[in-house]
Design a protein around this motif. Structure first.
Motif, PDB file in Angstrom:
ATOM      1  N   CYS A 295       0.818  -1.225   0.000  1.00  0.00           N
ATOM      2  CA  CYS A 295       0.000   0.000   0.000  1.00  0.00           C
ATOM      3  C   CYS A 295       0.848   1.269   0.000  1.00  0.00           C
ATOM      4  N   GLY A 296       2.142   1.116  -0.017  1.00  0.00           N
ATOM      5  CA  GLY A 296       3.016   2.281  -0.183  1.00  0.00           C
ATOM      6  C   GLY A 296       2.898   3.303   0.937  1.00  0.00           C
ATOM      7  N   GLY A 297       2.617   2.850   2.155  1.00  0.00           N
ATOM      8  CA  GLY A 297       2.550   3.774   3.282  1.00  0.00           C
ATOM      9  C   GLY A 297       1.262   4.562   3.369  1.00  0.00           C
ATOM     10  N   ARG A 298       0.264   4.202   2.556  1.00  0.00           N
ATOM     11  CA  ARG A 298      -1.034   4.898   2.624  1.00  0.00           C
ATOM     12  C   ARG A 298      -1.805   4.457   3.876  1.00  0.00           C
ATOM     13  N   TRP A 299      -2.934   5.116   4.090  1.00  0.00           N
ATOM     14  CA  TRP A 299      -3.831   4.725   5.186  1.00  0.00           C
ATOM     15  C   TRP A 299      -4.953   3.840   4.651  1.00  0.00           C
TER      16      TRP A 299
ATOM     17  N   GLU B 272     -15.300   7.876  -3.463  1.00  0.00           N
ATOM     18  CA  GLU B 272     -14.839   8.374  -2.155  1.00  0.00           C
ATOM     19  C   GLU B 272     -14.746   7.267  -1.114  1.00  0.00           C
ATOM     20  N   GLY B 273     -14.781   6.021  -1.539  1.00  0.00           N
ATOM     21  CA  GLY B 273     -14.577   4.935  -0.585  1.00  0.00           C
ATOM     22  C   GLY B 273     -15.839   4.399   0.072  1.00  0.00           C
ATOM     23  N   VAL B 274     -17.006   4.779  -0.442  1.00  0.00           N
ATOM     24  CA  VAL B 274     -18.256   4.265   0.134  1.00  0.00           C
ATOM     25  C   VAL B 274     -18.486   2.834  -0.348  1.00  0.00           C
ATOM     26  N   THR B 275     -18.646   1.914   0.603  1.00  0.00           N
ATOM     27  CA  THR B 275     -18.898   0.511   0.251  1.00  0.00           C
ATOM     28  C   THR B 275     -20.276   0.038   0.714  1.00  0.00           C
ATOM     29  N   THR B 276     -20.949   0.851   1.526  1.00  0.00           N
ATOM     30  CA  THR B 276     -22.307   0.517   1.980  1.00  0.00           C
ATOM     31  C   THR B 276     -23.151   1.782   1.918  1.00  0.00           C
TER      32      THR B 276
ATOM     33  N   PHE C 223     -12.871  -2.042   2.615  1.00  0.00           N
ATOM     34  CA  PHE C 223     -12.037  -0.939   3.065  1.00  0.00           C
ATOM     35  C   PHE C 223     -11.651   0.011   1.944  1.00  0.00           C
ATOM     36  N   ALA C 224     -11.154   1.154   2.367  1.00  0.00           N
ATOM     37  CA  ALA C 224     -10.736   2.190   1.424  1.00  0.00           C
ATOM     38  C   ALA C 224      -9.292   2.546   1.729  1.00  0.00           C
ATOM     39  N   LEU C 225      -8.576   2.868   0.663  1.00  0.00           N
ATOM     40  CA  LEU C 225      -7.156   3.186   0.727  1.00  0.00           C
ATOM     41  C   LEU C 225      -7.012   4.677   0.449  1.00  0.00           C
ATOM     42  N   TRP C 226      -6.215   5.371   1.265  1.00  0.00           N
ATOM     43  CA  TRP C 226      -6.180   6.835   1.177  1.00  0.00           C
ATOM     44  C   TRP C 226      -4.761   7.354   1.071  1.00  0.00           C
TER      45      TRP C 226
ATOM     46  N   PRO D  10      -8.863  12.073  -1.779  1.00  0.00           N
ATOM     47  CA  PRO D  10      -7.600  11.328  -1.714  1.00  0.00           C
ATOM     48  C   PRO D  10      -7.771   9.813  -1.772  1.00  0.00           C
ATOM     49  N   CYS D  11      -8.937   9.326  -2.175  1.00  0.00           N
ATOM     50  CA  CYS D  11      -9.168   7.874  -2.187  1.00  0.00           C
ATOM     51  C   CYS D  11      -8.346   7.228  -3.305  1.00  0.00           C
ATOM     52  N   ALA D  12      -7.555   6.218  -2.935  1.00  0.00           N
ATOM     53  CA  ALA D  12      -6.653   5.578  -3.904  1.00  0.00           C
ATOM     54  C   ALA D  12      -7.090   4.161  -4.243  1.00  0.00           C
TER      55      ALA D  12
END
Ligand code: DI6
Ligand code: FE
Length: 408
Positions: free
Chosen positions: A62-66, A136-140, A378-381, A397-399
């Protein structure tokens, strides 16, 4: 052997059981193992029991992302026909939301447009609005009916909501909102309309498995506490949990009424009193805050955030995506507004679109935290600290987004 492991990431687990001394329950330099679409392991990379290639078939750097849990938008009306840009212009000239509603505009104008729309066009327009949320990382997402107010259109709305989930891979929780407004053909006959809702439409929704919950709009311009009670009583008989649009424009005792029916959530709550807050705390009813509607209607009375804190009522945040009071398709913007307008902390805001939003949908054992056993959503930021999610405005910033272990 796991299917995959995500490495070289900081984890905002939002799971108290992970420990950590902040509201994110963060794990620096963590790892997440996934098997069969569910989270199998969460922890520090240094605590993995062996090299990644021995533990999982695939490893992602994940390259240090959150990583956060997939975001949850727990209150939307994203399926609807038409728009209300004309009413926006009227309000800017001085008409109030309530005046427009009383003059037959408002919700009823969207009812006309939704009744006229076929399933295909409803699906198409809702997909376009869902797309920015997904990015934007919404999964539900929770989706309500309530712009049909007749059997066929209410059913069509929740069928479209179901299809939207099937086609996008996003989890959809559906609420039947028959008691949203009085349709024109029942003008002056609220009891007759509620007969239809409680005796015909709701039982059919339940028997076809189209609704996960029942919602109502409790307000002077909508339904009284007695009428809401009738709807909730019928829901209870069918075994459906309830939620309520409560105390948005005036105090109707909505928070307390919702709590009396063990509601999953009471939503809006600008005018809610301490008595209602106490009842919500007792019942475990989540307070869903909708800062986009507050902003868009130019409201000034804020929901009683300090009372929710003092009585330990869980707070969630949602878009309320609807054509009249909240044409909002950014949940990240709602994080910012919850902080700037309602003075939530960034920790509370992120909790409000993860763990507490899951609770508002009765899904706390399914999603909303990074914890073993839950769905691998999950979402990667691309962020340096989680507070950035609340801090920036108009920046995404969603990756990457993962739902049930799969990229979506
Ligand atoms: N949610 C609702 O259902 C109502 N207000 C709100 O925040 C009405 C939405 C609308 O005007 O269409
Ligand atoms: Fe709403």
């Amino acid at each position: 052997m796991w299917d995959a492991v995500w490495l070289n990431a900081h984890l905002a687990t939002m799971a108290p059981e992970s420990g950590g001394d902040d509201g994110y329950h963060a794990i620096r330099d963590g790892a997440v193992g996934v098997k069969d679409g569910r989270i199998a392991w969460v922890g520090r990379r240094s605590e993995l029991s062996g090299p990644p290639e021995d533990l999982a078939r695939a490893a992602f750097d994940c390259g240090g992302r959150w990583i956060t849990p997939g975001l949850i938008d727990c209150h939307t009306h994203i399926v609807h026909g038409g728009d209300r840009a004309n009413e926006f212009a009227l309000r800017l000239k001085g008409a109030s939301y309530e005046e427009i509603a009383r003059a037959g505009g408002g919700i009823l104008s969207t009812v006309t447009a939704t009744r006229a729309a076929d399933a295909r066009s409803l699906l198409q327009s809702a997909s376009r609005r869902l797309e920015p949320l997904r990015r934007e990382g919404v999964t539900t997402i929770e989706i309500k009916s309530g712009y049909g107010l007749d059997l066929d259109t209410e059913v069509r709305m929740l069928q479209v909501a179901t299809r939207l989930g099937e086609e996008t891979g996003i989890r959809v929780s559906r609420s039947f909102l028959g008691a949203h407004a009085l349709p024109p053909e029942y003008k002056g006959d609220a009891d007759g309309y509620l007969d239809l809702v409680c005796r015909q439409v709701m039982p059919q929704m339940a028997s076809e498995g189209l609704a996960d919950a029942v919602d109502a709009f409790g307000e002077k311009i909508a339904f009284s506490p007695e009428q809401v009670s009738r709807v909730f009583g019928a829901a209870r008989e069918l075994g459906l949990p309830v939620r309520l649009h409560a105390d948005q424009l005036s105090d109707q005792g909505g928070g307390g009424l919702a709590a009396a029916y063990d509601a999953l959530s009471a939503d809006h709550l600008e005018y809610t009193t301490e008595r209602s807050v106490e009842a919500m705390a007792e019942a475990g009813t989540v307070a869903v805050l909708l800062p986009g509607a507050f902003y868009f209607l130019g409201e000034v009375k804020r929901p009683p955030i300090d009372l929710f804190r003092r009585h330990a009522v869980q707070m969630a945040i949602a878009t309320d995506c609807n054509p009249g009071s909240a044409p909002v398709t950014s949940l990240l913007l709602m994080l910012n507004m919850a902080c700037t307008l309602f003075r939530l902390t960034p920790e509370e805001a992120l909790t409000g679109v993860t763990r507490n939003a899951a609770a508002a949908l009765g899904l706390e054992e399914e999603c909303g935290r990074l914890a073993p056993g839950l769905s691998a959503d999950f979402a990667l930021w691309d962020i340096a600290v989680p507070a950035e999610l609340s801090y920036r405005i108009g920046f995404n910033p969603c990756a990457g987004v993962v739902r049930a272990g799969q990229a979506v």
